[in-house]
Enzyme design. Structure first.
Site, PDB file in Angstrom:
ATOM      1  N   GLU A 215      -7.952 -52.867  -3.077  1.00  0.00           N
ATOM      2  CA  GLU A 215      -7.999 -52.449  -4.471  1.00  0.00           C
ATOM      3  C   GLU A 215      -9.293 -51.716  -4.807  1.00  0.00           C
ATOM      4  O   GLU A 215      -9.758 -51.758  -5.927  1.00  0.00           O
ATOM      5  CB  GLU A 215      -7.804 -53.664  -5.380  1.00  0.00           C
TER       6      GLU A 215
ATOM      7  N   PHE B 146      -2.258 -63.407  -8.313  1.00  0.00           N
ATOM      8  CA  PHE B 146      -1.039 -62.956  -9.011  1.00  0.00           C
ATOM      9  C   PHE B 146      -0.695 -61.534  -8.567  1.00  0.00           C
ATOM     10  O   PHE B 146      -1.506 -60.622  -8.694  1.00  0.00           O
ATOM     11  CB  PHE B 146      -1.260 -62.988 -10.525  1.00  0.00           C
ATOM     12  N   GLY B 147       0.524 -61.354  -8.056  1.00  0.00           N
ATOM     13  CA  GLY B 147       1.022 -60.026  -7.672  1.00  0.00           C
ATOM     14  C   GLY B 147       1.979 -59.528  -8.725  1.00  0.00           C
ATOM     15  O   GLY B 147       2.944 -60.224  -9.077  1.00  0.00           O
ATOM     16  N   TYR B 148       1.731 -58.339  -9.239  1.00  0.00           N
ATOM     17  CA  TYR B 148       2.630 -57.780 -10.274  1.00  0.00           C
ATOM     18  C   TYR B 148       3.051 -56.362  -9.926  1.00  0.00           C
ATOM     19  O   TYR B 148       3.797 -55.728 -10.664  1.00  0.00           O
ATOM     20  CB  TYR B 148       1.908 -57.785 -11.639  1.00  0.00           C
ATOM     21  N   GLY B 149       2.565 -55.866  -8.774  1.00  0.00           N
ATOM     22  CA  GLY B 149       2.939 -54.531  -8.302  1.00  0.00           C
ATOM     23  C   GLY B 149       3.512 -54.681  -6.905  1.00  0.00           C
ATOM     24  O   GLY B 149       4.378 -55.529  -6.667  1.00  0.00           O
TER      25      GLY B 149
HETATM   26  C1  BEZ Z   1      -0.220 -55.870  -6.978  1.00  0.00           C
HETATM   27  O1  BEZ Z   1       0.393 -56.780  -7.473  1.00  0.00           O
HETATM   28  O2  BEZ Z   1       0.324 -55.027  -6.292  1.00  0.00           O
HETATM   29  C2  BEZ Z   1      -1.690 -55.792  -7.173  1.00  0.00           C
HETATM   30  C3  BEZ Z   1      -2.471 -56.722  -6.600  1.00  0.00           C
HETATM   31  C4  BEZ Z   1      -3.814 -56.646  -6.731  1.00  0.00           C
HETATM   32  C5  BEZ Z   1      -4.386 -55.665  -7.477  1.00  0.00           C
HETATM   33  C6  BEZ Z   1      -3.580 -54.764  -8.089  1.00  0.00           C
HETATM   34  C7  BEZ Z   1      -2.214 -54.827  -7.951  1.00  0.00           C
END
Ligand code: BEZ
Length: 230
Positions: free
Chosen positions: A101, A13-16
């Site tokens: 990360e 899941f990408g949220y950033g």
């Molecule tokens: C993100 O969605 O950018 C993200 C992905 C993995 C870890 C933290 C943030």
């Protein structure tokens, strides 16, 4: 982790930044949401050690409810995009994510709900890997005063670029996912940053006008003086 587990395909899941900057290996990207978490700009991450910048993290909702947040309770859904990582690249991607990360998130698995489409109005949830912030993660900052946070974001830049660009791109990417995927916390930070930037431009313009005015005045006075002396 054993090799067999590392070789299994998985959903991430990408949220950033992952929403607009996909991982290097995936064969499917699906917009949608997860429940039970809150997205906050409370992770120290980018920039230099002197100006480390902030990025988004997810907080377990039960944990978030114990915190004093300056922003109101968000809706139940956290929107983002899920990526399917095929087994051919699963091990490599787990390693890549560990490196990407490294600044301290913890991994959980949660149901991801794909956004309904005309051809699939009731999609089934998908088990998805999510990175979340826990108080024991060294880069998790906890609640931040939004105005101080906006000022911090504007001051921060580093090898990955300007921190404000991450924030602005995140808002744009979120609004592009669905009609209901906006995030008030992100939008409020964007508004504060844009206001601070507009005020800085106004005050730079006023200062420059003042300098030009005083230069003209000095030139004018010299000419007047020369007239008097003739
Ligand atoms: C993100 O969605 O950018 C993200 C992905 C993995 C870890 C933290 C943030």
């Amino acid at each position: 982790m054993g090799d067999s587990q590392a070789a299994e395909d998985f959903w991430l899941f990408g949220y950033g930044s992952l929403i607009w900057k996909p991982p290097p290996h995936f064969d499917e990207r699906v917009p949608g949401y997860i429940d039970g978490y809150v997205r906050r700009f409370w992770q120290d991450h980018r920039g230099t050690p002197e100006a480390p910048g902030r990025v988004a993290t997810l907080i377990d909702r039960a944990h978030w409810e114990t915190l004093t947040d300056h922003h109101d309770a968000p809706g139940e859904r956290v929107w983002g995009a899920a990526y399917h990582i095929p087994s051919s690249h699963a091990a490599e991607m787990r390693e890549y994510l560990d490196i990407r990360e490294i600044n301290g998130y913890s991994i959980q698995y949660t149901p991801f709900h794909p956004a309904p489409t005309a051809s699939n109005p009731k999609p089934n949830p998908i088990r998805c890997m999510v990175y979340i912030g826990l108080p024991e993660n060294p880069q998790f900052t906890g609640p931040q005063d939004p105005q101080a946070l906006a000022e911090h974001i504007l001051r921060s830049k580093g090898p990955s670029g300007e921190n404000k660009e991450y924030l602005y791109m995140l808002e744009t990417a979120l609004l592009g996912l669905s009609d209901e995927s906006g995030d008030d916390h992100i939008t409020d930070l964007v508004r504060r940053c844009r206001e601070i930037e507009a005020r800085a431009v106004e005050s730079a313009t006023a200062e420059s006008d003042e300098r030009i005015g005083s230069k003209l005045h000095r030139v004018g006075s010299t000419e007047e003086q020369e007239e008097v002396e003739k």
